[in-house]
Design a protein around this motif. Structure first.
Motif, PDB file in Angstrom:
ATOM      1  N   ARG A  11       0.764  -1.359  -0.111  1.00 53.31           N
ATOM      2  CA  ARG A  11      -0.057  -0.079   0.000  1.00 53.31           C
ATOM      3  C   ARG A  11       1.012   1.159   0.267  1.00 53.31           C
ATOM      4  O   ARG A  11       2.114   1.263   0.547  1.00 53.31           O
ATOM      5  CB  ARG A  11      -0.730   0.099   1.131  1.00 53.31           C
ATOM      6  CG  ARG A  11      -1.942  -1.310   1.509  1.00 53.31           C
ATOM      7  CD  ARG A  11      -2.748  -0.970   2.202  1.00 53.31           C
ATOM      8  NE  ARG A  11      -4.014  -0.135   1.963  1.00 53.31           N
ATOM      9  CZ  ARG A  11      -4.971  -0.635   1.244  1.00 53.31           C
ATOM     10  NH1 ARG A  11      -5.097  -1.815   1.033  1.00 53.31           N
ATOM     11  NH2 ARG A  11      -5.897   0.020   0.803  1.00 53.31           N
ATOM     12  N   LEU A  41       1.904   5.367  -2.050  1.00 48.01           N
ATOM     13  CA  LEU A  41       1.896   6.004  -3.285  1.00 48.01           C
ATOM     14  C   LEU A  41       3.558   6.428  -3.628  1.00 48.01           C
ATOM     15  O   LEU A  41       3.902   6.895  -2.375  1.00 48.01           O
ATOM     16  CB  LEU A  41       1.057   7.204  -3.571  1.00 48.01           C
ATOM     17  CG  LEU A  41      -0.436   6.970  -3.822  1.00 48.01           C
ATOM     18  CD1 LEU A  41      -1.205   8.398  -3.546  1.00 48.01           C
ATOM     19  CD2 LEU A  41      -0.404   6.327  -5.150  1.00 48.01           C
ATOM     20  N   PRO A  99      -3.494   3.637   2.822  1.00 46.69           N
ATOM     21  CA  PRO A  99      -2.982   4.219   1.578  1.00 46.69           C
ATOM     22  C   PRO A  99      -3.683   3.419   0.593  1.00 46.69           C
ATOM     23  O   PRO A  99      -3.984   2.325   0.744  1.00 46.69           O
ATOM     24  CB  PRO A  99      -1.551   4.279   1.702  1.00 46.69           C
ATOM     25  CG  PRO A  99      -1.296   3.452   2.839  1.00 46.69           C
ATOM     26  CD  PRO A  99      -2.339   3.553   3.654  1.00 46.69           C
ATOM     27  N   PRO A 100      -3.561   3.785  -0.902  1.00 48.24           N
ATOM     28  CA  PRO A 100      -4.221   3.067  -1.795  1.00 48.24           C
ATOM     29  C   PRO A 100      -3.064   1.880  -2.066  1.00 48.24           C
ATOM     30  O   PRO A 100      -2.102   1.940  -1.609  1.00 48.24           O
ATOM     31  CB  PRO A 100      -4.239   3.816  -3.154  1.00 48.24           C
ATOM     32  CG  PRO A 100      -3.331   5.125  -2.860  1.00 48.24           C
ATOM     33  CD  PRO A 100      -3.259   5.226  -1.347  1.00 48.24           C
TER      34      PRO A 100
END
Length: 667
Positions: A56, A58, A404-405
């Motif tokens: 996870r 970015l 988080p993405p």
């Protein structure tokens, strides 16, 4: 600029994640070091940034994630471990092959060879390079597409001091041109000397984000290394002068004739030795390790065993702590209880019989070193991303931020020039040429042996194909060369350095099939020609006459050779092994042919002979230039048991390859 936000690896079973919520920035025009002990999570952070591992978070490279960049290798140059090249390939050949993969002109290989100082070794094999030369080649591979950002995993590992200085100079030169450089290291001294910014990891968490000067001041401490035959006397003199002048000086007896003096300078130590007539053999400024996970400083174990009389922390000595706190010797230090500073205890420093008097509080915004225990318990921590007050632990826990993405493993792009890449890959080593020579020699000897035994049809004699063998030597050689096309990719994954794995794309597969087909055709004609020539030399013209049905036999021979080569390519690409590719080739006549023979038993050739005419009647096709005859020949070849078995095998392997490639892209 590199911007990483919330990098978190996926945890396995009940184990905590190797990297947990790591965020930092690496500015353009500077060198950033990712510092941490072994298993601190440095490599995992890089793999998450490069989208080579699921997790996870970015990561932006100049404002864009890596999977949104059309050609990632031209944006980020990667060095992860040793150079994954075939040991028999030359240095220049390896770089020229990567030029085709990156889509840059081939002259770029000579440019980077000159930049890294490998021009004199360009014809050396990769397997003969030393560790330092391998690191240079790895840096050359990273610089080959002229990327803006360099991401290097422990590039100085195993290098000598001279080679380290050269490497750090190259990184500085790249940063001076406006690029971003991020490298990992486990040596605090290297991070302080080679980087402009130091990010410290401990047990997968970020514990400090500092400028190099601040890092050296707070997490390293300068020392003066002294070597003298009168070490005990000089240690006592330095301690006495420190007590008289009320200065913070610590003298550590390293054993033998060596001393480490903290809190002083070479000039002060030299003046003291000169005034008292003490002979000094060595006097140099050094940096003592105070980094994360660092053990006791050299000589402290011996100091603990010898006690206060060793002159290390006895009466009249003080200690310069990592955060600027000063331990000053006072008259009653031996009678009071020992007070220990937290950060000093982390670094292994010990104060016996002395009270630690902290220095003036730091100005607002300065970083306060802390131990890993303080980090996890919520003690004060100041980093480049924000500050936590000392009352954080007593406050109510704040709501957890959103996760988080997720990070998906990006699909590996094919080489930009796959056909050129495959040609340079196949011709860059001698394996293919040696295999071809061995096949031709074996085929010629087999043909002579079969002619001596007799009772072998001329067509099988020219192909050197005994009835006892499932395939002739030339077909086995074509299958082996086809299997090597993908087998060497997975054994020596030169393309996997910045892609994570060998790409299974249609572009690369098509290039390998084309090159394998051309190689198989060349081997087919050379094998028949060599067999005929050897038979003519040994037995005369009688055994080398051209058969009447030479056209259909040639088509069958070419189809067999190309089919075996393609079967090897596809099977090796699916199973990631040269052995599996060759096994798939051999299994066609042994396993598939009997099944096809049963299915086609009963006049299949007669039915195939009338297929072109029936196709013309149904589809109203007019075959130009006598095309009906060629179509009939192809159908007749496919209708044979071996042809049908190869066709079915190639179809099944191609479908399996496409499904495997599609599954990897979905993942």
């Amino acid at each position: 600029m590199i911007q990483a936000f919330g990098l978190t690896s996926n945890s396995r079973k009940d184990l905590p994640p190797a990297v947990d919520d790591v965020s930092f920035e690496a500015r353009a025009g500077g060198v950033t070091a990712l510092l941490g002990a072994t298993a601190a999570g440095k490599t995992t952070v890089l793999r998450l940034m490069l989208e080579l591992q699921q997790g996870r978070g970015l990561t932006y490279f100049r404002g864009r994630p890596l999977h949104r960049i059309a050609h990632p290798s031209r944006e980020v140059g990667v060095l992860m471990g040793d150079v994954p090249g075939h040991p028999a390939r030359t240095v220049r050949g390896h770089l020229r092959m990567l030029c085709a993969a990156a889509g840059v002109p081939v002259r770029r290989a000579d440019d980077v060879l000159e930049a890294v100082g490998l021009v004199s070794l360009r014809d050396e094999r990769l397997g003969t390079l030393s560790r330092g030369m391998d690191r240079r080649l790895g840096l050359a591979c990273a610089l080959l597409p002229d990327p803006h950002t360099l991401v290097l995993d422990d590039p100085a590992d195993g290098l000598s001091t001279r080679e380290r200085h050269w490497l750090h100079g190259m990184l500085r030169a790249h940063a001076a041109q406006g690029g971003s450089v991020l490298f990992t290291t486990s040596e605090p001294k290297e991070a302080a000397r080679a980087a402009d910014h130091v990010i410290t990891l401990e047990q997968g968490r970020l514990v400090a984000d500092q400028e190099a000067a601040e890092f050296a001041r707070t997490r390293l401490r300068p020392r003066v290394a002294v070597r003298t035959p009168h070490a005990a006397r000089l240690a006592a003199l330095l301690a006495k002068e420190a007590r008289t002048a009320h200065r913070s000086v610590e003298v550590v007896r390293e054993g033998g004739n060596r001393l480490s003096v903290y809190g002083s300078t070479c000039a002060d130590v030299g003046e003291t030795a000169f005034r008292h007539g003490v002979l000094v053999h060595q006097l140099a400024d050094e940096i003592g390790d105070m980094g994360p996970g660092a053990g006791p400083l050299p000589g402290e174990a011996a100091e603990a065993a010898q006690g206060p009389r060793a002159g290390a922390t006895g009466p009249g000595t003080g200690e310069l702590l990592g955060d600027g706190a000063v331990g000053v010797a006072v008259p009653d230090m031996q009678s009071g209880p020992a007070a220990h500073d937290d950060f000093a205890s982390q670094s292994g420093s010990r104060m016996r019989g002395a009270r630690v008097v902290p220095a003036a509080p730091k100005a607002h915004g300065e970083q306060v070193p802390h131990s890993s225990r303080d980090t996890h318990s919520g003690a004060a921590e100041v980093s480049g991303h924000g500050a936590l007050s000392s009352t954080t632990a007593s406050r109510a826990p704040a709501p957890l931020p959103p996760l988080p993405p997720p990070i998906s493993v990006r699909s590996a792009p094919s080489p930009l020039r796959p056909l050129r890449y495959e040609l340079r890959r196949a011709a860059g080593i001698g394996t293919g040429f040696l295999t071809g020579v061995a096949v031709l020699v074996t085929s010629a000897l087999t043909a002579v042996f079969l002619a001596r035994l007799g009772h072998t049809p001329q067509a099988r004699l020219l192909a050197a194909w005994p009835r006892e063998l499932p395939l002739p030597p030339a077909a086995l050689g074509a299958g082996l060369l086809g299997a090597l096309a993908f087998g060497d990719e997975f054994r020596h994954p030169a393309l996997a350095a910045d892609r994570g794995t060998v790409p299974r794309r249609l572009g690369l597969l098509t290039a390998k099939l084309v090159v394998a087909a051309v190689t198989a055709l060349a081997l087919a004609f050379l094998a028949v020609g060599c067999d005929a020539q050897v038979l003519y030399l040994v037995y005369g013209r009688e055994l080398t006459e051209v058969p009447a049905d030479w056209l259909s036999l040639s088509v069958s021979w070419i189809g067999l050779m190309v089919g075996c080569a393609w079967a090897g390519v596809l099977a090796a690409g699916i199973f990631r092994s040269t052995t599996a590719g060759l096994a798939a080739v051999v299994s066609v006549p042994i396993l598939v042919v009997p099944l096809v023979r049963k299915a086609l038993d009963g006049g299949s050739v007669r039915a195939a002979a009338g297929l072109p005419a029936r196709m013309r009647e149904v589809l109203l096709l007019q075959w130009p230039f006598g095309g009906e005859r060629y179509v009939a020949g192809v159908v007749r070849v496919v209708a044979q048991p071996v042809g049908g078995a190869l066709t079915l095998s190639l179809t099944a392997l191609l479908c399996a390859y496409l499904l495997t490639a599609l599954r990897s892209r979905v993942r």
